[in-house]
Design a protein around this motif. Structure first.
Motif, short mmCIF file in Angstrom:
data_model
loop_
_atom_site.label_atom_id
_atom_site.label_comp_id
_atom_site.label_asym_id
_atom_site.label_seq_id
_atom_site.Cartn_x
_atom_site.Cartn_y
_atom_site.Cartn_z
N THR A 295 0.82 -1.21 0.00
CA THR A 295 0.00 0.00 0.00
C THR A 295 0.85 1.27 0.00
O THR A 295 0.33 2.35 -0.22
CB THR A 295 -0.94 0.03 1.22
N GLN A 296 2.15 1.12 0.24
CA GLN A 296 3.05 2.27 0.27
C GLN A 296 3.71 2.54 -1.08
O GLN A 296 4.48 3.46 -1.20
CB GLN A 296 4.12 2.06 1.34
N ILE A 297 3.40 1.74 -2.07
CA ILE A 297 4.00 1.93 -3.40
C ILE A 297 3.19 3.00 -4.14
O ILE A 297 2.12 2.73 -4.67
CB ILE A 297 4.00 0.61 -4.20
N LYS A 298 3.70 4.22 -4.14
CA LYS A 298 3.07 5.33 -4.84
C LYS A 298 3.70 5.57 -6.19
O LYS A 298 3.13 6.25 -7.03
CB LYS A 298 3.15 6.62 -4.00
N ASP A 299 4.89 5.03 -6.39
CA ASP A 299 5.63 5.24 -7.63
C ASP A 299 6.40 3.95 -7.92
O ASP A 299 6.90 3.30 -6.99
CB ASP A 299 6.59 6.41 -7.44
N GLU A 300 6.49 3.60 -9.18
CA GLU A 300 7.22 2.39 -9.57
C GLU A 300 8.69 2.48 -9.16
O GLU A 300 9.34 1.47 -8.91
CB GLU A 300 7.11 2.23 -11.09
N GLY A 301 9.22 3.69 -9.08
CA GLY A 301 10.60 3.90 -8.67
C GLY A 301 10.89 3.41 -7.26
O GLY A 301 12.02 3.05 -6.94
N PHE A 302 9.87 3.41 -6.38
CA PHE A 302 10.05 2.90 -5.02
C PHE A 302 10.51 1.44 -5.09
O PHE A 302 11.46 1.04 -4.42
CB PHE A 302 8.75 2.97 -4.22
N VAL A 303 9.81 0.66 -5.91
CA VAL A 303 10.11 -0.77 -6.02
C VAL A 303 11.48 -0.96 -6.67
O VAL A 303 12.25 -1.84 -6.27
CB VAL A 303 9.01 -1.51 -6.81
N GLU A 304 11.81 -0.13 -7.66
CA GLU A 304 13.12 -0.20 -8.30
C GLU A 304 14.24 0.02 -7.30
O GLU A 304 15.23 -0.71 -7.29
CB GLU A 304 13.23 0.86 -9.40
N ASP A 305 14.08 1.04 -6.46
CA ASP A 305 15.11 1.34 -5.47
C ASP A 305 15.25 0.22 -4.44
O ASP A 305 16.36 -0.15 -4.05
CB ASP A 305 14.83 2.67 -4.77
N VAL A 306 14.14 -0.33 -3.98
CA VAL A 306 14.19 -1.44 -3.02
C VAL A 306 14.84 -2.66 -3.69
O VAL A 306 15.67 -3.34 -3.08
CB VAL A 306 12.79 -1.78 -2.48
N ASN A 307 14.52 -2.91 -4.94
CA ASN A 307 15.13 -4.01 -5.69
C ASN A 307 16.64 -3.82 -5.80
O ASN A 307 17.41 -4.76 -5.57
CB ASN A 307 14.49 -4.11 -7.07
N ASN A 308 17.08 -2.61 -6.14
CA ASN A 308 18.52 -2.33 -6.22
C ASN A 308 19.19 -2.54 -4.87
O ASN A 308 20.29 -3.09 -4.79
CB ASN A 308 18.77 -0.90 -6.70
N LEU A 309 18.54 -2.10 -3.81
CA LEU A 309 19.10 -2.26 -2.47
C LEU A 309 19.27 -3.73 -2.11
O LEU A 309 20.30 -4.14 -1.57
CB LEU A 309 18.21 -1.55 -1.44
N LEU A 310 18.29 -4.55 -2.45
CA LEU A 310 18.36 -5.97 -2.14
C LEU A 310 19.38 -6.70 -3.01
O LEU A 310 20.07 -7.60 -2.55
CB LEU A 310 16.99 -6.62 -2.29
N ASN A 311 19.47 -6.32 -4.28
CA ASN A 311 20.36 -7.02 -5.22
C ASN A 311 21.82 -6.59 -5.11
O ASN A 311 22.72 -7.42 -5.21
CB ASN A 311 19.88 -6.84 -6.66
N THR A 312 22.06 -5.29 -4.96
CA THR A 312 23.44 -4.80 -4.98
C THR A 312 23.91 -4.21 -3.66
O THR A 312 25.09 -3.93 -3.50
CB THR A 312 23.62 -3.72 -6.08
N GLY A 313 22.99 -3.98 -2.73
CA GLY A 313 23.37 -3.40 -1.45
C GLY A 313 23.43 -1.88 -1.47
O GLY A 313 23.85 -1.27 -0.49
N GLU A 314 23.02 -1.27 -2.58
CA GLU A 314 23.01 0.20 -2.65
C GLU A 314 21.92 0.67 -3.59
O GLU A 314 21.40 -0.09 -4.39
CB GLU A 314 24.36 0.73 -3.11
N ILE A 315 21.58 1.93 -3.45
CA ILE A 315 20.65 2.57 -4.35
C ILE A 315 21.47 3.55 -5.18
O ILE A 315 22.06 4.48 -4.62
CB ILE A 315 19.53 3.31 -3.58
N PRO A 316 21.56 3.35 -6.50
CA PRO A 316 22.41 4.20 -7.32
C PRO A 316 22.03 5.68 -7.22
O PRO A 316 20.85 6.03 -7.20
CB PRO A 316 22.15 3.69 -8.75
#
Length: 139
Positions: A88-109
């Protein structure tokens, strides 16, 4: 109310939380107790829960500022922190992209500008050296 099924899930979540770099995706019907179970497991493991608060003007820049706060708290201040993020907190697709980057690479570009990045590196340098992750003093 605690029942056997909830206690089994609590044990699973607690195990994931205590494992280094542990993360979990909890799926279920609304109102089934996923957040309550996670919060209880965090309390048991002495972790802090970080959850974004969606308001009317909450956008990608506000989300990134919250991510900066959370990552600085977890890495720089060495606080044991859980990021609790609901669908319910996903207001923008970019939120999910950033969380995905954090989980996969350990950082948010491009989360931290150059001068803030230097400050964050200084905050974590001693802890990284203590763990043998940056023996030559570089990150």
């Amino acid at each position: 109310v605690c029942f056997l099924y909830m206690l089994e899930h609590l044990a699973r979540v607690a195990r994931v939380i205590k494992s280094p770099g542990g993360n979990a995706l909890l799926v279920g019907l609304g109102g089934s107790g996923r957040q309550s179970c996670t919060r209880l497991a965090c309390y048991m493991a002495d972790f802090t829960v970080f959850q974004i608060e969606i308001a009317k003007g909450y956008d990608m820049s506000a989300f990134r500022e919250d991510m900066k706060k959370m990552l600085t708290k977890a890495g720089g201040n060495e606080e044991r922190t859980i990021f609790l993020f609901s669908d319910t907190q996903i207001k923008d697709e970019g939120f999910v992209e950033d969380v995905n980057n954090l989980l996969n690479t350990g950082e948010i570009p491009n989360l931290f500008p150059a001068e803030e990045r230097v400050a964050v590196c200084e905050m974590v340098r001693k802890a990284a050296a203590d763990e043998g992750k940056a023996p030559d003093g570089t990150l």
